[in-house]
Motif scaffolding. Sequence first.
Motif, mmCIF file in Angstrom:
data_model
loop_
_atom_site.group_PDB
_atom_site.id
_atom_site.type_symbol
_atom_site.label_atom_id
_atom_site.label_comp_id
_atom_site.label_asym_id
_atom_site.label_seq_id
_atom_site.Cartn_x
_atom_site.Cartn_y
_atom_site.Cartn_z
ATOM 1 N N ARG A 293 16.261 2.578 11.777
ATOM 2 C CA ARG A 293 14.928 2.593 11.175
ATOM 3 C C ARG A 293 13.898 2.022 12.146
ATOM 4 N NH1 ARG A 293 17.094 -0.060 5.510
ATOM 5 N NH2 ARG A 293 18.238 1.792 4.759
ATOM 6 N N THR B 23 11.209 -0.346 13.721
ATOM 7 C CA THR B 23 11.201 -1.811 13.760
ATOM 8 C C THR B 23 9.805 -2.404 13.824
ATOM 9 O OG1 THR B 23 11.407 -1.772 16.172
ATOM 10 C CG2 THR B 23 13.456 -1.864 14.888
ATOM 11 N N ASP B 24 8.812 -1.545 14.048
ATOM 12 C CA ASP B 24 7.454 -2.059 14.151
ATOM 13 C C ASP B 24 6.457 -0.964 13.808
ATOM 14 O OD1 ASP B 24 7.594 -0.376 16.323
ATOM 15 O OD2 ASP B 24 7.431 -1.941 17.832
ATOM 16 N N ALA C 117 5.889 -6.294 13.978
ATOM 17 C CA ALA C 117 7.274 -6.170 13.517
ATOM 18 C C ALA C 117 7.327 -5.898 12.016
ATOM 19 C CB ALA C 117 8.046 -7.443 13.841
ATOM 20 N N PRO D 60 10.423 -5.463 8.993
ATOM 21 C CA PRO D 60 11.873 -5.626 8.796
ATOM 22 C C PRO D 60 12.524 -4.542 7.926
ATOM 23 C CG PRO D 60 10.708 -7.078 7.301
ATOM 24 C CD PRO D 60 9.649 -6.387 8.123
ATOM 25 N N ALA E 139 14.985 -2.737 8.774
ATOM 26 C CA ALA E 139 16.434 -2.760 8.993
ATOM 27 C C ALA E 139 17.153 -3.667 8.015
ATOM 28 C CB ALA E 139 16.735 -3.195 10.425
ATOM 29 N N SER E 140 16.489 -4.730 7.565
ATOM 30 C CA SER E 140 17.129 -5.675 6.644
ATOM 31 C C SER E 140 16.744 -5.433 5.188
ATOM 32 C CB SER E 140 16.756 -7.108 7.032
ATOM 33 O OG SER E 140 15.351 -7.301 6.968
#
Length: 364
Positions: free
Chosen positions: A87, A89-90, A96, A98, A100-101
Amino acid sequence: MHPRQDFTHHVLVPELLARGYAVWTQSGRAGTNDVALLHEQALLDMAVGHVFLRDRGFERVVSVGHSGGGALAAYYIEQASLEAVDRVTDTPGGKAVPLASAQMPVPDGLMMMAPHPGQGQLLLNMIDPSVADETDPLSIVGALDPYSPRNGFRTPPKSATYTAEFIEDYRAAQHRRIERIDAIARQRVERSNEASKRFAEDGDPSQRRIALGAGVIVVHRTDADLRGVDLSLDPNHRPYGSLFGRRPDLTNYGVVGFGRMTTPEAWLSTWSGISSRASLLRCARGVHIPTLLIELTGDQASFPSDSLATVEAIASDDVSLIRVPGMHFGAALEAGTTAGATLAGHAMAGWLGERFPTAALASV
């Protein structure tokens, strides 16, 4: 959900409720103020909504995107369908995000009503390339003026007639203007980011001021899509004019319009037809779920060529295109006829019933 509008009382809500479907609406953190709107952050807001519904036991969830909500939903689905490490990231400006999390449940289907190509692509078609000086709203390059009779414009409501040569030059100049504003935005973002790093290193408050002082970008004259006044271009049943009024040659010089004031970060993420990732055509290639596109035949923002291109771009092997009479916001195309939103709701219910029947319908 829409990136920049409140859908709490959206016209499709009663249409879907009346046909037995539960409807969830929400806004993003930007609400209706898109000055600082970052599409990548809006994806996180949309993810929360999807998690909320799944946690409360909804076994089937179908995303509904109207207008700019179509590109937002497609962007969410594209990112949610990827492995977390793949995915974004920014933001395009480097902030940035998040993803991914984040928990990002993939919906079971997607329905779009009058989806335009995305905020950036929409503005790319609407921005006036005849602006000679970004600081002067009245500055003009005569050879590119869309509202000059010598370039093909006629007294409203007579349809303009632009030559193929003018259209080609106009579109190329629109792209160049977006490039110029992109350069301004990137310069400001870079200066802000560098100052943030220096502040983190030495705590100098002057650097923090520079970091916070990226300011806003003011974009003049953004109601200049040639298709608004030349009805022979990408023809449908639309009336003369734009989403902002019957006289784009006048409203183009007003304060109302798309992308008129934005932070440099938000410009790159949302309004730049070059830098923004929230392009419906780009994101559609990552949509593998059943998809319905409702085209409103009197639309002044989403045109027949947009619908066909979107349908071709969607990766799913279950894609439907249905055309119904109506205006962009769901009004009736003509007085005394059925509202476009009602016709769209009927088409959506039929499509849903074939793929995701409600408990009530399933028991009949």
